[in-house]
Motif scaffolding. Structure first.
Motif, mmCIF file in Angstrom:
data_model
loop_
_atom_site.group_PDB
_atom_site.id
_atom_site.type_symbol
_atom_site.label_atom_id
_atom_site.label_comp_id
_atom_site.label_asym_id
_atom_site.label_seq_id
_atom_site.Cartn_x
_atom_site.Cartn_y
_atom_site.Cartn_z
ATOM 1 N N GLU A 192 24.904 32.725 43.458
ATOM 2 C CA GLU A 192 24.061 33.099 42.315
ATOM 3 C C GLU A 192 24.467 32.303 41.075
ATOM 4 N N ALA A 193 25.782 32.098 40.908
ATOM 5 C CA ALA A 193 26.315 31.426 39.708
ATOM 6 C C ALA A 193 25.858 29.977 39.621
ATOM 7 N N GLU A 194 25.523 29.397 40.761
ATOM 8 C CA GLU A 194 25.135 27.978 40.774
ATOM 9 C C GLU A 194 23.929 27.694 39.872
ATOM 10 N N ALA A 195 23.027 28.668 39.783
ATOM 11 C CA ALA A 195 21.823 28.475 38.969
ATOM 12 C C ALA A 195 22.007 28.971 37.540
ATOM 13 N N GLY A 196 23.219 29.453 37.209
ATOM 14 C CA GLY A 196 23.418 30.072 35.901
ATOM 15 C C GLY A 196 24.219 29.224 34.923
ATOM 16 N N ASP A 197 24.173 29.653 33.658
ATOM 17 C CA ASP A 197 24.915 28.986 32.586
ATOM 18 C C ASP A 197 26.215 29.766 32.352
ATOM 19 N N PRO A 198 27.372 29.144 32.614
ATOM 20 C CA PRO A 198 28.640 29.876 32.493
ATOM 21 C C PRO A 198 28.973 30.271 31.058
ATOM 22 N N ALA A 199 28.276 29.686 30.078
ATOM 23 C CA ALA A 199 28.559 30.024 28.676
ATOM 24 C C ALA A 199 27.524 30.993 28.110
ATOM 25 N N ALA A 200 26.616 31.474 28.962
ATOM 26 C CA ALA A 200 25.496 32.273 28.462
ATOM 27 C C ALA A 200 25.916 33.640 27.930
ATOM 28 N N VAL A 201 26.866 34.283 28.611
ATOM 29 C CA VAL A 201 27.264 35.637 28.222
ATOM 30 C C VAL A 201 28.737 35.633 27.825
ATOM 31 N N ALA A 202 29.033 36.163 26.640
ATOM 32 C CA ALA A 202 30.430 36.227 26.179
ATOM 33 C C ALA A 202 31.124 37.397 26.873
ATOM 34 N N LEU A 203 32.112 37.092 27.693
ATOM 35 C CA LEU A 203 32.855 38.132 28.415
ATOM 36 C C LEU A 203 34.342 38.019 28.062
ATOM 37 N N PRO A 204 35.066 39.147 28.120
ATOM 38 C CA PRO A 204 36.493 39.088 27.781
ATOM 39 C C PRO A 204 37.314 38.392 28.864
ATOM 40 N N ARG A 205 38.469 37.883 28.479
ATOM 41 C CA ARG A 205 39.450 37.312 29.417
ATOM 42 C C ARG A 205 40.723 38.139 29.283
ATOM 43 N N PRO A 206 40.799 39.318 29.926
ATOM 44 C CA PRO A 206 41.960 40.197 29.734
ATOM 45 C C PRO A 206 43.273 39.485 30.044
ATOM 46 N N MET A 207 44.299 39.764 29.249
ATOM 47 C CA MET A 207 45.680 39.258 29.404
ATOM 48 C C MET A 207 45.850 37.785 29.002
ATOM 49 N N LEU A 208 44.777 37.100 28.725
ATOM 50 C CA LEU A 208 44.902 35.672 28.415
ATOM 51 C C LEU A 208 45.819 35.483 27.208
ATOM 52 N N GLY A 209 46.769 34.576 27.339
ATOM 53 C CA GLY A 209 47.672 34.299 26.226
ATOM 54 C C GLY A 209 48.822 35.284 26.116
ATOM 55 N N ARG A 210 48.799 36.333 26.917
ATOM 56 C CA ARG A 210 49.895 37.315 26.868
ATOM 57 C C ARG A 210 51.117 36.786 27.619
ATOM 58 N N PRO A 211 52.319 37.236 27.214
ATOM 59 C CA PRO A 211 53.504 36.804 27.962
ATOM 60 C C PRO A 211 53.488 37.353 29.392
ATOM 61 N N GLY A 212 54.264 36.742 30.265
ATOM 62 C CA GLY A 212 54.328 37.217 31.647
ATOM 63 C C GLY A 212 53.230 36.612 32.491
ATOM 64 N N LEU A 213 53.203 36.997 33.758
ATOM 65 C CA LEU A 213 52.261 36.373 34.697
ATOM 66 C C LEU A 213 51.383 37.405 35.401
ATOM 67 N N ASP A 214 51.167 38.546 34.733
ATOM 68 C CA ASP A 214 50.304 39.561 35.332
ATOM 69 C C ASP A 214 48.824 39.293 35.027
ATOM 70 N N PHE A 215 47.987 39.952 35.819
ATOM 71 C CA PHE A 215 46.535 39.814 35.678
ATOM 72 C C PHE A 215 45.918 41.188 35.420
ATOM 73 N N SER A 216 44.709 41.190 34.858
ATOM 74 C CA SER A 216 43.934 42.424 34.738
ATOM 75 C C SER A 216 42.464 42.049 34.830
ATOM 76 N N PHE A 217 41.719 42.813 35.627
ATOM 77 C CA PHE A 217 40.294 42.490 35.790
ATOM 78 C C PHE A 217 39.373 43.673 35.487
ATOM 79 N N SER A 218 39.953 44.864 35.203
ATOM 80 C CA SER A 218 39.060 46.022 35.064
ATOM 81 C C SER A 218 38.229 45.933 33.782
ATOM 82 N N GLY A 219 38.799 45.382 32.710
ATOM 83 C CA GLY A 219 38.044 45.233 31.457
ATOM 84 C C GLY A 219 36.874 44.277 31.633
ATOM 85 N N LEU A 220 37.100 43.253 32.425
ATOM 86 C CA LEU A 220 36.050 42.264 32.693
ATOM 87 C C LEU A 220 34.892 42.917 33.460
#
Ligand code: KG4
Ligand code: ZN
Length: 359
Positions: A192-220
């Motif tokens: 589906e993403a192939e036909a879409g614009d990846p910059a069209a919708v502003a979505l959060p990037r949880p944990m980005l820039g935070r110390p450590g190497l953990d991930f979070s996806f529930s906010g997204l």
């Protein structure tokens, strides 16, 4: 890579989720058979894997599939050096089926039984496909897992970080469900993403820039739901372009998160092991071409390189289980026939066990 044991031949069985799989692999890295029977059609009406249906279906098919794998490999059971099965983590009913089948063959033919950790199968698959030497950095991204690990050796895994909530594959599956793209979600969202614009919708990037190497996806995930509601495209309704845009924007957000975390992990790996990788990506989500391309760029920029096993060895399969069996057998390891299947089995815990008594 020094070859673990060229002349070993192992039958592998995988039944921990919704694929019934059997494979025969040699220590020389030859895949003599690699059969996967997907249960997708059985689970599709429910929009996810139903454990009872999965277990029943594994039971219905595993004997025949093992027979076919042996036939394709052109081998009799007596010519095997061991039988490996996923003994966890996974849906326990299915895991039981695979473990019981492997134990029965091992007992009948007097062969070593190898209880393989499913995650170890994913972790070592790059040694089967690309002959990698230890140590390497691993990003394991599947329906149930999202972890960064240093792979130091067979059974030797050090966790650098992991998700504090959802796994990446789960985020793909839930996004697909929200957008009415069907099941399984990962490939549907990618398409589906192939036909879409990846910059069209502003979505959060949880944990980005935070110390450590953990991930979070529930906010997204929550943000995707809100964006879908706002655009009126929940469950397949509304504007097709808006749907493609949201799928592409979601995939781009995941790409940014994985890219940033991997860049930091390569730095840490360099500090601790004196070289920047390689970075291996494994697990079902590693089949995503867009994410692979992002990680390739990150690895190259950090003086590392990305190693991604071919999709058939990234999504669940039995060749990786047979290979993990080969690797363990080559080290003189095997497991008792009373080894208990386990629904949970963290990869790091393997390092804490002595080779003789893993249980
Ligand atoms: O490793 P795997 O086959 O099973 C588990 O052990 O979980 O991974 C399955 C996960 C699912 O969440 C599926 O949606 C995801 O991998 N997946 C993908 C793609 N293909 C499979 N995610 C994103 N893009 C894909 N092309
Ligand atoms: Zn898996």
């Amino acid at each position: 890579m020094t070859n673990p044991a060229k002349n070993l031949t192992v039958l592998g069985i995988e039944t921990s989720c919704d694929e019934t799989a059997a494979a025969v692999v040699t220590g020389a890295g030859e895949i003599r058979a690699n059969l996967v029977l997907s249960q997708l059609d059985e689970h599709r009406p429910y929009g996810g894997v139903v454990p009872e249906i999965a277990a029943r279906s594994h039971l219905d098919h595993i004997d025949r599939l093992v027979g076919q794998a042996m036939e394709q490999a052109g081998l009799g059971f007596a010519e095997l050096d061991g039988v490996a099965a996923t003994a966890g983590p996974g849906l326990i009913g299915g895991v039981f089926v695979g473990v019981m089948t492997a134990k029965a063959i091992a007992l009948a033919w007097n062969l070593p039984f190898l209880a393989v950790n499913h995650l170890e199968g994913h972790a070592l698959s790059a040694r089967l496909s690309d002959r990698l030497d230890f140590p390497y950095l691993l990003l394991l991204v599947s329906g149930g897992h999202c972890q960064l690990l240093a792979v130091e050796g067979v059974g030797q895994y050090r966790r650098f970080g992991g998700t504090i909530d959802d796994a990446v594959g789960e985020a793909f599956d839930k996004t697909a469900k929200l957008l009415g793209l069907g099941y399984p979600g990962g490939p549907a969202v990618e398409q589906e993403a192939e036909a879409g614009d990846p910059a069209a919708v502003a979505l959060p990037r949880p944990m980005l820039g935070r110390p450590g190497l953990d991930f979070s996806f529930s906010g997204l995930k929550t943000a995707v739901r809100q964006a879908a509601e706002k655009a009126g495209i929940l469950a397949g309704g509304g504007d097709a372009q808006a749907r493609a845009d949201l799928a592409a924007s979601f995939q781009a957000a995941v790409g940014d998160i994985l890219a940033e975390r991997c860049a930091k992990a390569i730095e840490r790996f360099q500090q601790e092991y004196g070289r920047p990788g390689p970075l291996v990506v494994a697990g079902g989500v590693a089949a995503n071409r867009n994410l692979r391309a992002r990680l390739e760029t990150v690895a190259a920029a950090a003086g590392s390189r990305l190693v991604a096993p071919p999709p058939a060895l990234c999504t669940d399969n039995a060749a990786m289980i047979a290979w993990a069996g080969v690797e363990r057998l080559a080290l003189g390891l095997s497991d008792p026939l009373d080894f208990a299947a386990r629904p949970r089995w963290p990869l790091e815990s393997l390092a804490e066990k002595s080779p003789a008594g893993r249980d």
